[in-house]
Structures are given as structure tokens and as C-alpha cells.
Design an enzyme around this catalytic site. Structure first.
Site, PDB file in Angstrom:
ATOM      1  N   HIS A  82       0.840  -1.195   0.000  1.00 39.24           N
ATOM      2  CA  HIS A  82       0.000   0.000   0.000  1.00 39.24           C
ATOM      3  C   HIS A  82       0.874   1.244   0.000  1.00 39.24           C
ATOM      4  CE1 HIS A  82      -3.517   2.496   0.879  1.00 39.24           C
ATOM      5  NE2 HIS A  82      -2.693   3.201   1.636  1.00 39.24           N
ATOM      6  N   ASP A 161     -15.232   2.410   6.785  1.00 40.76           N
ATOM      7  CA  ASP A 161     -14.269   3.414   6.331  1.00 40.76           C
ATOM      8  C   ASP A 161     -14.904   4.357   5.315  1.00 40.76           C
ATOM      9  OD1 ASP A 161     -11.532   4.530   6.282  1.00 40.76           O
ATOM     10  OD2 ASP A 161     -11.657   3.945   4.175  1.00 40.76           O
ATOM     11  N   ARG A 168     -14.997  12.416   7.996  1.00 48.01           N
ATOM     12  CA  ARG A 168     -13.741  13.088   8.382  1.00 48.01           C
ATOM     13  C   ARG A 168     -13.398  14.194   7.398  1.00 48.01           C
ATOM     14  NH1 ARG A 168      -9.810   8.538   7.973  1.00 48.01           N
ATOM     15  NH2 ARG A 168      -8.239  10.087   8.459  1.00 48.01           N
ATOM     16  N   SER A 183      -7.814   3.646   9.082  1.00 47.06           N
ATOM     17  CA  SER A 183      -8.482   3.664   7.778  1.00 47.06           C
ATOM     18  C   SER A 183      -7.710   2.804   6.769  1.00 47.06           C
ATOM     19  CB  SER A 183      -8.578   5.126   7.303  1.00 47.06           C
ATOM     20  OG  SER A 183      -8.841   5.217   5.946  1.00 47.06           O
ATOM     21  N   LYS A 187      -8.541  -1.593   5.575  1.00 48.45           N
ATOM     22  CA  LYS A 187      -8.733  -2.048   4.193  1.00 48.45           C
ATOM     23  C   LYS A 187      -7.730  -3.139   3.837  1.00 48.45           C
ATOM     24  CE  LYS A 187      -8.906   2.349   3.158  1.00 48.45           C
ATOM     25  NZ  LYS A 187      -9.037   3.709   2.762  1.00 48.45           N
TER      26      LYS A 187
HETATM   27  N1  URA Z   1      -5.762   7.139   2.854  1.00 53.37           N
HETATM   28  C1  URA Z   1      -6.730   6.374   3.449  1.00 53.37           C
HETATM   29  O1  URA Z   1      -7.112   5.325   2.934  1.00 53.37           O
HETATM   30  N2  URA Z   1      -7.257   6.810   4.596  1.00 53.37           N
HETATM   31  C2  URA Z   1      -6.877   7.950   5.216  1.00 53.37           C
HETATM   32  O2  URA Z   1      -7.400   8.281   6.262  1.00 53.37           O
HETATM   33  C3  URA Z   1      -5.883   8.736   4.600  1.00 53.37           C
HETATM   34  C4  URA Z   1      -5.326   8.303   3.405  1.00 53.37           C
END
Ligand code: URA
Length: 447
Positions: A82, A161, A168, A183, A187
Site C-alpha cells: 500500500h 471506512d 472526516r 483507515s 482495508k
Molecule cells: N488514505 C486512506 O485510505 N485513509 C486515510 O485516512 C488517509 C489516506
């Protein structure tokens, strides 16, 4: 249990219990708890933070709020990667074929562009006919058959999320370390891989601008991964200049092809070798130096490029454009940006480079905008290069001259040319594992 009491507890700086975190996530996803109460809790978290235990609990409750992908029917160790987001960051499409060519399976869900940063799925969709929305069975079959599949996030993955991120975004609570970590990691954990490599960007083009902030974020995410038995490592990489020379979707796919054929820019190639070596190391293929040699061999023998073509073909894409990049649709307008003075390029505001590419059409101005796949920027000069008056600094591709002129104003606003050559900065600043943080100096780090 009452949401009111949970908000008050966090407002007063106390630690939430696992059942209180579960109550709030489940209630928010089901719609029983409303945005106004969750907004108040997010702001209390923003000011008072979350402990390691709370952050791990929040991550797991979020991960379990939707489908958890079970990759156990696919043999071997599965490694995910990621990036926290950058400009010109096309590394997923280079390193995934590299490691898959060496027998490490990659079953990966990627995202679209966000703000000034590009997204892997948008880049992939610039390949004619390629489909990134693929059902679970086809996704698994492609991974079983060729060892690699990158698709868009599909189905009901981490709905918590989706709701929390949107909230947010409008309540000024995005840039909180623990909320970002939960967050991202929710994932990754829901996506099911055994090991996770995190590429945490630092610099003017990253969401996390400072090195210290990026290291803190990396430490938080590595701890979460390891707490739930996913082998997790993070590299902190430079985003104070765009990665490689191309910014924009089909332009970046062309650079992916060049890099996999051994003709890519040095910075991009070397970062990809390091990222791929860390993925291979996580999968148990050897120590880092040995894994770097293995990664390099997949460029030299063409196996990584062939693996990319196999995946593109499996997703219905036209592989002819990979062999012959001239077959990509061309932008209507090509525009040359010239240097207004002479000297060294001292710095390039990378966020401005990314936003300039968005103005040219390579990203979305609003959620509804469509992307011009041929639009973007090719840098002719980068930080530390010397330019004479009138030298070409960059070439813009777009659908109109007006967009080029507007992007040029912003782009040039972010470039400082000076008589002094800037100090060399590392490409990779640090490596964070569960046991230690290794910081790299320029000398240890290829440019
Ligand atoms: N990328 C994400 O997936 N979540 C965040 O909170 C910030 C960047």
C-alpha cells in the site's frame, strides 16, 4: 450503552473499551448512530488520540464491518502493498509483476486518484478495454492462474471506512495519525493477504509532509498489522519530487513499460527494486540484498514485463499498447514549458505538480468529472538538474491550450531555480519493522 457516554469519555481523555468501539462502529454502519454524534467523537479522538490497543480495536471493528476476503484457497504466501499516495507513483504496476514473476502471489485491491495524487485503478483503465471491476471468483481465478491480479475495491469491503472517511473529510478530522492508520490498515486487513508492505511517502507531494510524521504513521500501522498477525514492514520514501518523469494515466503506463524493460528512470527503478525486495523478503524469499538481485533479474530477463502483459490480458485489456506505446490515444495539445532563468532546479513543489496534472485533465476536479487518460506531464528536468534560459523543463499533454496555460502558472509557481546545487536527499529515508527503525543516509541509498 449510550453513544453520549462514549463521546464524553473520549472528550475527557479516557481510554475506550473494546465493546465501546464495537458499539460505535456497528451503530454507525447500521445507521442507528448518526453523523452528528460520530463527528463529535471524531473531534474528541482528534484532540485526545487513541492508544495502541484502541487503534488496533478500531481497525479490526472497521475491517469486520463488511466482507473479509479469505485468500486461503489460493496457495502460497500472499503479499499486499500500500502506498499512502504520491505524484507519479506507478510502483504497484511495476513491483507486483516483479514479485509475481518470482512466484509470490499478489491479490490486490487498489484505489483511484485522490486530490493531487494519482490512483492505480485510473492508470490501469487507460489501457483500452481493460476492466478493473471484476467479481470475486474471476479475481481469485486470475491469481491462481498467473499469480497476480490488481482490481478496484469491489463489493462490501470496509463500509465503516467509506462512511467515516466521508465524514472526516468534512469535519476537519482527516489528518489524525491513528484515524489514518485505522483507515488504511482496515482495508489491507480485510483484503486478506498474509504480509503487508507499506510505502509511506514523506514530502511536499505526500499527505504526510514531514519525515517524523511519516515515521510515526508507519510505526502505528506496522504495530496494528503485527498485532493481528500480518507481517508488516514500512519503507518511508521520498515524495519531495515526483517519482519518475511521467505524471498522468497513460503516460505513467508507458513509463511502467519502459521500467519493466530496463529503460526506466533511475529513481523509479531503484525504489521499485527496494519495494519489490521487501515484498519478497516478507514472503520468505531471502535476505534483502538477495531479494534485490532477484527483483533486478525479472527486469533483465523480461519475466516481469511478460507478467504484466498476462494480467492485462486476463482483465480484457489490449496488450498491443504495452508492446507499442505509440498505439495509446494521443492528447490533442502538446505544450512545452520553458525555463524562465538559468541555474539549478532547487526544488519542485510536488503537490503543485500533481495539481497541475489534474488541471490538465489527468485527475478529477469533482467526484463526477471524467478523466482524460492521455493528459498529464512529462518532466524533462528534475530537482538538481541545471537549466539554461529557455530550456524545456516539462512537456504538458491536454485537451486545450487554456488548461495548459493555467497548469503552467501553478507548476512554475512551485519551482525554485537557484545558482546553488541543492543537497542530495535519499530516495528511501527509513525502514520500519516491528523491532526497529533503520534510517538511511544518502550514501546508503541509491538515487
Ligand atoms: N488514505 C486512506 O485510505 N485513509 C486515510 O485516512 C488517509 C489516506
Amino acid at each position: 450503552m449510550r453513544m453520549f457516554d462514549i463521546i464524553a469519555k473520549k472528550r475527557d481523555g479516557k481510554e475506550l473499551l473494546a465493546e465501546e468501539i464495537k458499539f460505535f462502529i456497528d451503530g454507525y454502519v447500521s445507521g442507528e448512530i448518526k453523523d452528528y454524534q460520530v463527528s463529535a467523537l471524531l473531534m474528541a479522538i482528534y484532540f485526545n488520540g487513541l492508544s495502541e490497543a484502541e487503534t488496533t480495536e478500531l481497525t479490526m471493528c472497521m475491517a469486520k464491518s463488511g466482507d473479509m476476503i479469505d485468500l486461503s484457497t489460493i496457495p502460497g504466501i500472499k503479499v499486499d502493498k500500500h502506498s499512502t499516495g504520491g505524484v507519479g507513483d506507478k510502483t504497484t504496476l511495476i513491483i507486483s509483476p516483479m514479485v509475481a514473476a518470482l512466484g509470490v502471489h499478489v491479490a490486490k485491491m487498489s484505489g483511484r486518484g485522490l486530490g493531487h495524487t494519482g490512483g492505480t485503478i485510473d492508470k490501469m483503465e487507460s489501457i483500452p478495454n481493460l476492466k478493473t471491476a471484476v467479481d470475486r471468483e474471476k479475481f481469485f481465478n486470475i491469481v491462481r492462474k498467473i499469480g497476480l491480479c490488481v482490481i478496484g475495491q469491489s463489493g462490501n469491503i470496509v463500509p465503516a471506512d467509506k462512511k467515516l472517511y466521508a465524514l472526516r473529510d468534512v469535519t476537519a478530522t482527516i489528518d489524525n495519525m491513528q484515524l489514518i492508520a485505522a483507515s488504511i490498515m482496515s482495508k489491507k486487513i480485510a483484503a486478506g493477504s498474509d504480509c503487508i508492505l507499506l510505502d509511506v511517502k514523506a514530502g511536499s507531494g505526500a499527505f504526510m509532509k514531514t519525515l517524523d510524521g511519516s515515521i510515526e504513521l508507519a510505526k502505528t500501522m506496522v504495530k496494528i498489522g503485527e498485532n493481528v498477525d500480518r507481517k508488516t514492514v514500512a519503507l518511508i520514501t521520498d515524495m519531495d519530487r515526483p517519482l519518475g518523469l511521467a505524471i498522468g494515466n497513460s503516460l505513467e503506463i508507458m513509463e511502467v513499460c519502459k521500467t519493466l524493460k530496463g529503460e526506466g528512470p533511475e529513481d523509479l527503478t531503484e525504489i521499485c527494486i527496494s519495494l519489490a525486495a521487501n515484498m519478497l523478503n516478507l514472503a520468505g524469499k531471502g535476505e534483502i540484498p538477495e531479494c534485490e538481485m532477484l527483483a533486478r533479474s525479472t527486469i533483465e530477463d523480461g519475466s516481469a514485463f511478460n507478467k504484466l502483459k498476462e494480467m492485462v490480458n486476463a482483465l480484457g485489456g489490449d496488450t498491443r499498447v504495452l508492446d507499442n506505446n505509440d498505439l495509446f490515444e494521443k492528447a490533442k495539445v502538446k505544450y512545452v514549458v520553458k525555463s524562465p532563468s538559468e541555474g539549478y532546479i532547487n526544488s519542485m513543489d510536488t503537490e503543485k505538480c500533481g495539481t497541475s496534472a489534474v488541471i490538465l485533465g489527468a485527475g478529477r476536479e469533482t467526484k463526477e468529472s471524467s478523466i482524460d487518460f492521455s493528459a498529464g506531464i512529462v518532466l524533462n528536468k528534475k530537482v538538481s538538474d541545471y537549466v539554461n534560459l529557455g530550456d524545456t523543463i516539462a512537456t504538458f499533454y491536454s485537451s486545450s491550450l487554456e488548461k495548459c496555460k493555467s497548469a503552467e502558472r501553478l507548476f512554475m509557481n512551485g519551482i525554485i531555480i537557484s545558482p546553488v546545487m541543492p543537497q542530495e536527499e535519499p530516495l528511501i529515508y527509513a525502514r520500519v519493522t516491528k523491532d526497529k527503525i533503520e534510517k538511511y543516509e544518502v550514501a546508503n541509498c541509491r538515487r
